[in-house]
Design an enzyme around this catalytic site. Structure first.
Site, PDB file in Angstrom:
ATOM      1  N   TYR A   1      69.895  -3.180  88.803  1.00 54.85           N
ATOM      2  CA  TYR A   1      70.223  -4.233  89.776  1.00 54.85           C
ATOM      3  C   TYR A   1      69.524  -4.006  91.109  1.00 54.85           C
ATOM      4  O   TYR A   1      69.391  -4.933  91.895  1.00 54.85           O
ATOM      5  CB  TYR A   1      71.740  -4.325  89.962  1.00 54.85           C
ATOM      6  CG  TYR A   1      72.434  -4.790  88.707  1.00 54.85           C
ATOM      7  CD1 TYR A   1      72.378  -6.127  88.315  1.00 54.85           C
ATOM      8  CD2 TYR A   1      73.119  -3.904  87.894  1.00 54.85           C
ATOM      9  CE1 TYR A   1      72.998  -6.560  87.159  1.00 54.85           C
ATOM     10  CE2 TYR A   1      73.737  -4.324  86.731  1.00 54.85           C
ATOM     11  CZ  TYR A   1      73.673  -5.653  86.372  1.00 54.85           C
ATOM     12  OH  TYR A   1      74.285  -6.085  85.214  1.00 54.85           O
TER      13      TYR A   1
ATOM     14  N   HIS B   1      80.058   1.362  84.448  1.00 56.54           N
ATOM     15  CA  HIS B   1      78.912   2.022  83.823  1.00 56.54           C
ATOM     16  C   HIS B   1      79.130   3.529  83.779  1.00 56.54           C
ATOM     17  O   HIS B   1      79.481   4.137  84.792  1.00 56.54           O
ATOM     18  CB  HIS B   1      77.632   1.729  84.614  1.00 56.54           C
ATOM     19  CG  HIS B   1      77.133   0.333  84.438  1.00 56.54           C
ATOM     20  ND1 HIS B   1      76.244  -0.268  85.312  1.00 56.54           N
ATOM     21  CD2 HIS B   1      77.389  -0.599  83.479  1.00 56.54           C
ATOM     22  CE1 HIS B   1      75.991  -1.501  84.902  1.00 56.54           C
ATOM     23  NE2 HIS B   1      76.661  -1.717  83.800  1.00 56.54           N
TER      24      HIS B   1
ATOM     25  N   HIS C   1      77.781 -13.407  80.961  1.00 56.95           N
ATOM     26  CA  HIS C   1      77.167 -12.195  81.520  1.00 56.95           C
ATOM     27  C   HIS C   1      76.346 -12.517  82.767  1.00 56.95           C
ATOM     28  O   HIS C   1      76.080 -11.624  83.581  1.00 56.95           O
ATOM     29  CB  HIS C   1      76.301 -11.511  80.466  1.00 56.95           C
ATOM     30  CG  HIS C   1      76.511 -10.028  80.409  1.00 56.95           C
ATOM     31  ND1 HIS C   1      77.720  -9.443  80.108  1.00 56.95           N
ATOM     32  CD2 HIS C   1      75.662  -8.985  80.642  1.00 56.95           C
ATOM     33  CE1 HIS C   1      77.609  -8.130  80.150  1.00 56.95           C
ATOM     34  NE2 HIS C   1      76.370  -7.828  80.482  1.00 56.95           N
TER      35      HIS C   1
ATOM     36  N   ARG D   1      82.912  -7.906  81.750  1.00 53.36           N
ATOM     37  CA  ARG D   1      82.240  -8.327  80.532  1.00 53.36           C
ATOM     38  C   ARG D   1      83.077  -9.410  79.860  1.00 53.36           C
ATOM     39  O   ARG D   1      84.289  -9.512  80.091  1.00 53.36           O
ATOM     40  CB  ARG D   1      82.065  -7.154  79.562  1.00 53.36           C
ATOM     41  CG  ARG D   1      81.273  -5.972  80.124  1.00 53.36           C
ATOM     42  CD  ARG D   1      81.243  -4.834  79.110  1.00 53.36           C
ATOM     43  NE  ARG D   1      80.446  -3.697  79.576  1.00 53.36           N
ATOM     44  CZ  ARG D   1      80.949  -2.651  80.237  1.00 53.36           C
ATOM     45  NH1 ARG D   1      82.244  -2.603  80.530  1.00 53.36           N
ATOM     46  NH2 ARG D   1      80.160  -1.663  80.624  1.00 53.36           N
TER      47      ARG D   1
ATOM     48  N   LYS E   1      83.994  -0.328  77.832  1.00 48.27           N
ATOM     49  CA  LYS E   1      83.310   0.364  76.748  1.00 48.27           C
ATOM     50  C   LYS E   1      83.744   1.818  76.680  1.00 48.27           C
ATOM     51  O   LYS E   1      83.991   2.459  77.700  1.00 48.27           O
ATOM     52  CB  LYS E   1      81.791   0.281  76.949  1.00 48.27           C
ATOM     53  CG  LYS E   1      81.205  -1.096  76.674  1.00 48.27           C
ATOM     54  CD  LYS E   1      79.699  -1.061  76.769  1.00 48.27           C
ATOM     55  CE  LYS E   1      79.085  -2.403  76.408  1.00 48.27           C
ATOM     56  NZ  LYS E   1      77.605  -2.378  76.483  1.00 48.27           N
TER      57      LYS E   1
ATOM     58  N   ARG F   1      78.507 -11.647  85.599  1.00 51.39           N
ATOM     59  CA  ARG F   1      78.578 -10.189  85.809  1.00 51.39           C
ATOM     60  C   ARG F   1      77.319  -9.715  86.530  1.00 51.39           C
ATOM     61  O   ARG F   1      77.398  -8.910  87.476  1.00 51.39           O
ATOM     62  CB  ARG F   1      78.739  -9.492  84.465  1.00 51.39           C
ATOM     63  CG  ARG F   1      78.764  -7.961  84.525  1.00 51.39           C
ATOM     64  CD  ARG F   1      79.106  -7.412  83.153  1.00 51.39           C
ATOM     65  NE  ARG F   1      78.798  -6.006  82.998  1.00 51.39           N
ATOM     66  CZ  ARG F   1      79.613  -5.002  83.305  1.00 51.39           C
ATOM     67  NH1 ARG F   1      80.788  -5.252  83.851  1.00 51.39           N
ATOM     68  NH2 ARG F   1      79.264  -3.741  83.084  1.00 51.39           N
TER      69      ARG F   1
END
Length: 227
Positions: free
Chosen positions: A202, A193, A167, A58, A93, A170
């Site tokens: 994806y 994730h 992004h 990210r 995150k 990514r």
């Protein structure tokens, strides 16, 4: 009595992430029809973009990278590069840390940048800047907006017919890995994730790629129109 009780709102359609094709990603990172990156800013830019695409980072994770782990009164590293091991330690995150591999091209660009990085430090550079992997022209940790502008400028210079933002690289990382390896769990781990359902979007990009190939290759994929 509430007449709207029990009424469900319509689902908002989820747009697919915009990923570059493999050829477009190669043209961008190879600086198609442009001279090699020589200036410190150009070397920095190429190292940033190679790491974004090679590691699937990210933008915030890229900005937060240090050039080595630092623990000092003015700064403690949370994310850093392990150039000798060809890896990056990344805090994503939720404060979760993961290790992502960096490819040969990314490491080559990284070493080229590290050769000139210290020259962009200034007497006003603080402890955070001295630890930062990527620096702006004022000698501080680079800002997200600068990364966005530099990437879009390069995309325009190499002639890509679309808007490219960090992004996008990514998304391209995830899409291209799935096209080649078909390992959803591995891509989930590399992207950081928490839920595999986030990664599954994806697979729709991968299906679009397969469908496009089908349309081009199968002799009866499309009907001929008759006058």
């Amino acid at each position: 009595r509430n007449p709207a009780h029990g009424v469900r709102a319509p689902r908002i359609p989820h747009s697919l992430p915009k990923a570059l094709s493999v050829d477009q990603a190669q043209a961008l990172l190879d600086r198609s029809q442009l001279p090699p990156a020589e200036t410190p800013v150009e070397r920095r830019d190429m190292a940033m973009f190679e790491i974004l695409y090679s590691g699937g980072l990210r933008l915030s994770e890229l900005i937060g990278l240090d050039w080595q782990p630092v623990r000092a009164p003015g700064h403690v590293s949370h994310s850093w590069i392990l150039a000798g091991e060809g890896e990056a330690v990344v805090r994503g995150k939720g404060g979760k840390t993961r290790i992502v591999p960096l490819g040969r091209q990314a490491l080559t660009a990284l070493h080229a940048w590290l050769e000139v990085r210290d020259g962009m430090l200034t007497p006003k550079s603080d402890e955070d800047a001295r630890a930062a992997l990527f620096l702006g022209e004022r000698g501080q940790r680079i800002s997200p907006r600068v990364v966005q502008l530099r990437l879009q400028a390069l995309a325009q210079r190499v002639g890509l017919p679309l808007h490219v933002h960090p992004h996008s690289l990514r998304h391209s990382f995830a899409s291209h890995l799935l096209q080649s390896a078909q390992d959803l769990r591995a891509v989930q781990e590399l992207l950081g994730h928490a839920n595999i359902s986030t990664t599954q979007i994806y697979t729709r990009l991968d299906f679009q790629h397969l469908a496009a190939s089908y349309d081009q290759a199968h002799p009866r994929a499309k009907r001929k129109t008759e006058n």
